[in-house]
Design a protein around this motif. Structure first.
Motif, short mmCIF file in Angstrom:
data_model
loop_
_atom_site.label_atom_id
_atom_site.label_comp_id
_atom_site.label_asym_id
_atom_site.label_seq_id
_atom_site.Cartn_x
_atom_site.Cartn_y
_atom_site.Cartn_z
N PHE A 251 10.45 -7.63 5.75
CA PHE A 251 9.85 -7.18 4.37
C PHE A 251 8.19 -7.03 5.03
O PHE A 251 7.53 -7.63 5.50
CB PHE A 251 9.77 -8.40 3.67
N HIS A 252 8.12 -5.64 4.95
CA HIS A 252 6.63 -4.98 5.18
C HIS A 252 5.76 -5.09 4.08
O HIS A 252 5.81 -4.54 2.91
CB HIS A 252 6.76 -3.64 5.61
N SER A 253 4.76 -6.11 4.15
CA SER A 253 3.73 -6.54 2.99
C SER A 253 2.41 -5.95 3.48
O SER A 253 1.86 -5.99 4.75
CB SER A 253 3.70 -7.76 2.77
N LYS A 254 1.59 -5.02 2.68
CA LYS A 254 0.57 -4.10 2.98
C LYS A 254 -0.72 -5.21 2.31
O LYS A 254 -0.76 -5.63 1.27
CB LYS A 254 0.56 -2.70 2.49
N GLY A 255 -1.76 -5.35 3.24
CA GLY A 255 -2.80 -6.20 2.94
C GLY A 255 -3.90 -4.87 3.10
O GLY A 255 -4.20 -4.61 4.22
N THR A 294 -7.27 -9.95 0.43
CA THR A 294 -6.38 -8.99 0.54
C THR A 294 -5.50 -8.89 -0.46
O THR A 294 -5.08 -9.80 -1.33
CB THR A 294 -5.64 -9.02 2.03
N THR A 295 -4.87 -7.43 -0.52
CA THR A 295 -4.02 -7.13 -1.52
C THR A 295 -2.44 -7.83 -0.67
O THR A 295 -2.61 -8.25 0.25
CB THR A 295 -3.62 -5.75 -1.83
N GLU A 335 -17.90 1.22 1.23
CA GLU A 335 -18.53 1.91 2.62
C GLU A 335 -17.21 2.26 3.53
O GLU A 335 -16.97 2.95 4.25
CB GLU A 335 -19.48 1.06 3.36
N SER A 336 -16.24 1.27 3.65
CA SER A 336 -15.00 1.51 4.39
C SER A 336 -14.10 0.58 3.84
O SER A 336 -14.14 -0.29 3.12
CB SER A 336 -15.27 0.87 6.09
N SER A 337 -12.82 0.79 4.55
CA SER A 337 -11.54 0.03 4.31
C SER A 337 -10.65 -0.03 5.45
O SER A 337 -10.65 0.95 6.06
CB SER A 337 -11.06 0.39 2.62
N TRP A 338 -9.57 -1.02 5.30
CA TRP A 338 -8.75 -0.80 6.18
C TRP A 338 -7.19 -1.56 5.51
O TRP A 338 -7.54 -2.37 4.84
CB TRP A 338 -9.09 -1.83 7.43
N ALA A 339 -6.16 -1.24 6.30
CA ALA A 339 -4.89 -1.41 5.61
C ALA A 339 -4.22 -2.03 6.78
O ALA A 339 -4.28 -1.51 7.76
CB ALA A 339 -4.06 -0.68 4.82
N GLY A 340 -3.41 -3.25 6.54
CA GLY A 340 -2.65 -3.78 7.67
C GLY A 340 -1.14 -4.11 7.24
O GLY A 340 -1.17 -4.38 5.94
N VAL A 341 -0.23 -3.98 7.78
CA VAL A 341 0.95 -4.32 7.49
C VAL A 341 1.67 -5.70 8.21
O VAL A 341 1.72 -5.76 9.25
CB VAL A 341 1.97 -3.31 7.92
N ARG A 342 2.00 -6.77 7.55
CA ARG A 342 2.47 -7.87 7.77
C ARG A 342 3.83 -7.67 7.88
O ARG A 342 4.58 -7.41 7.12
CB ARG A 342 2.17 -9.10 6.84
#
Length: 545
Positions: A251-255, A294-295, A335-342
């Protein structure tokens, strides 16, 4: 002599097809590098390959906390809380230059998820399970005490707060230090090298793989007794190269996290709070910025460059407005952001926030070992478990893990408390070389006991550029001792500047690209390619919607 550099990488590529490894690890995030370190320190001949840069995936896109998993106590995952809580202290002891205690405020509201009694009891149980040392055990604060810690808190219905310690980290630098430690102990590591196809022995067991070097396009055959799939969100892709495994899926969860300048969001105190929809969000001050996340949403798109939508950003802005109503922010203030996939193990009937973060290991009929799930904090213990399995299968059960007390590269302090004294005592000496006192402290704080290796490059820096000496020193070190191969490697994962100091990046990016081109002998086409990649990653962090 081997070096963890672009020249050492060429040397490795020149001999790699003639080597027979005990273990080949696919994946250069915190899990893969942790396994490489545990394997090599038990005497196993070890190779790690990574299709991007080290830590370029989830391991540079987390909340940047080595935390004990308080939220999992709420889900009654007692074993996980106990394990990661204890591992948090191990990481801190072995790498105090990239792991720092951070007192966290957990506000309690009349209509909130946590009550005063349940919070007090929960934090007390947490302290016990995680083996928290006495000076860092939880405290319960009154309304007035909570507001003194953080005046921006929403006052409506505030009953008080819990106050406890988490550990802040730079996730990418932690991964790099683990990778360097593996190299220093004898492992071979390759970034920008993609696993393409497996090879098998006469019994149908996986015995090697073809690897594509992504800059040149050349393919190499590497051979190993055991192959480990530690590719995070890509584990199913690698499994698909081998055999399907029934009953397992990811299950790919985006944060997503956003960064706000401290002048617009002047947070004094790290806060962990529940949102109106019952999720938990962190707001953390860091070097004049405040980041929030995080989301937790299911994700089905590009894993290399996870998308950040306006909806993601608006959710976090709404969370800020809910908990800090005096702070007025809009999309233009990000200013900036990032997303990761758990990469989580799918559990039917459970949503993103409910799925366990526990790691899981399984082996295919061909002998391919896969590990998925887990948390940054528990990387060392996961690595120990996998390496125990490998040693048993290779008949080397007598080789025991030593990583629990192994100082990571740069973390060679007698006690973690020596780190701050080290910075204070050495800063003025380094400043005398021609760097500012602020930059001297930054070098010491970032590289720990490797700072002497950084400043040794003062005799090699090139003069035909306006770059400050501090950038030249850290660039030389990143290229020669941290296998940074591109400007994006330097600006994102060796310094973290794209996320937390974008103005500095924009000021010096042209000069850095030119300087790296001179050091590494790039052709005009190579320089243009690396420049384009850097610009794309800056756009992704700053402009993506």
């Amino acid at each position: 002599m081997k070096s963890f550099s672009f020249t050492g990488r060429r040397e490795l590529l020149g001999r790699i097809e003639n080597e027979q490894y005990d273990v080949i690890i696919i994946g250069g995030g915190i899990t893969g590098t942790g396994i490489a370190l545990d394997c090599v320190t038990r005497g196993l001949k070890t190779l790690l390959i990574e299709m991007q840069d080290f830590a370029a995936g989830t391991s540079s896109r987390s909340t940047k906390l080595v935390h004990g998993g308080l939220r999992y106590l709420k889900q009654f995952e007692v074993g996980m809380v106990a394990e990661v809580g204890k591992e948090r202290e191990v990481v801190y002891r072995n790498a105090p230059h990239v792991t720092h205690p951070e007192w966290m405020l957990l506000p309690i509201y009349r209509e909130g998820t946590f009550g005063k009694y349940s919070t007090s009891l929960g934090l007390k149980v947490y302290d016990f399970l995680a083996g928290v040392k006495k000076k860092e055990r939880r405290r319960m604060l009154s309304v007035q005490e909570a507001l003194r810690k953080e005046p921006l808190l929403n006052r409506k219905g505030l009953l008080g707060a819990g106050y406890y310690v988490e550990y802040r980290t730079d996730d990418a630098r932690l991964t790099i230090e683990v990778a360097k430690s593996a190299f220093e102990n004898g492992a071979d590591l390759l970034n920008y090298a993609k696993a393409e196809t497996f090879t098998y022995d006469a019994d149908g067991k996986v015995s090697g793989l073809y690897v594509k070097e992504l800059f040149s396009g050349e393919r190499y055959l590497v051979r190993g007794g055991k192959i480990i799939n530690a590719t995070g969100p890509w584990v199913e892709d690698v499994i698909g190269m081998d055999r399907s495994i029934e009953g397992k899926s990811l299950f790919h969860s985006k944060g997503v996290h956003i960064v706000i300048d401290g002048g617009k969001f002047p947070l004094h105190q790290a806060v962990y709070f529940d949102t109106p929809d019952g999720r938990m969000v962190f707001a953390i001050p860091r070097n004049g910025k405040t980041y929030v996340g995080t989301t937790d949403t299911e994700y089905h798109s590009d894993l290399l460059h996870p998308e950040i939508t306006e909806e993601d950003k608006q959710y976090l802005l709404a969370s800020i407005a809910f908990m800090f109503p005096e702070v007025q922010l809009g999309l233009d203030d990000i200013e900036s952001s990032w997303a990761g996939v758990r990469p989580l193990i799918r559990q039917e009937g459970k949503g993103p926030s409910e799925i366990s973060r526990k790691d899981e290991i399984w082996t295919s009929d061909t002998g391919l070992i896969t590990i998925a799930g887990g948390k940054l904090t528990g990387y060392r213990k996961m690595a120990e478990t996998v390496t125990d399995m490998v040693c048993e299968q290779l008949g080397k059960q007598s080789a025991k893990s030593v990583t629990k007390r192994l100082k990571l590269s740069g973390g060679d302090f007698g006690q973690p408390e020596d780190y701050k004294r080290f910075i204070h005592e050495r800063a003025e000496d380094i400043a005398k070389m021609g760097v500012s006192l602020v930059d001297a402290r930054s070098i010491l704080a970032t590289y720990g006991t490797n700072a002497d290796s950084v400043i040794r490059y003062a005799d090699q820096v090139l003069d035909e550029t306006d770059l400050p000496l501090s950038i030249k020193l850290t660039l030389h070190y990143a290229i020669n001792e941290e296998m940074a191969l591109t400007p994006a490697d330097y600006f994102i994962r060796r310094t973290g500047a794209v996320l937390f100091d974008i103005d500095w990046v924009n000021k010096w990016k042209h000069e850095v690209v030119e300087y790296m081109a001179g050091l590494m002998g790039w052709s005009p086409e190579e320089k243009e390619k690396h420049w384009g990649e850097l610009e794309a990653r800056i756009w992704e962090a700053v402009e993506s919607k």
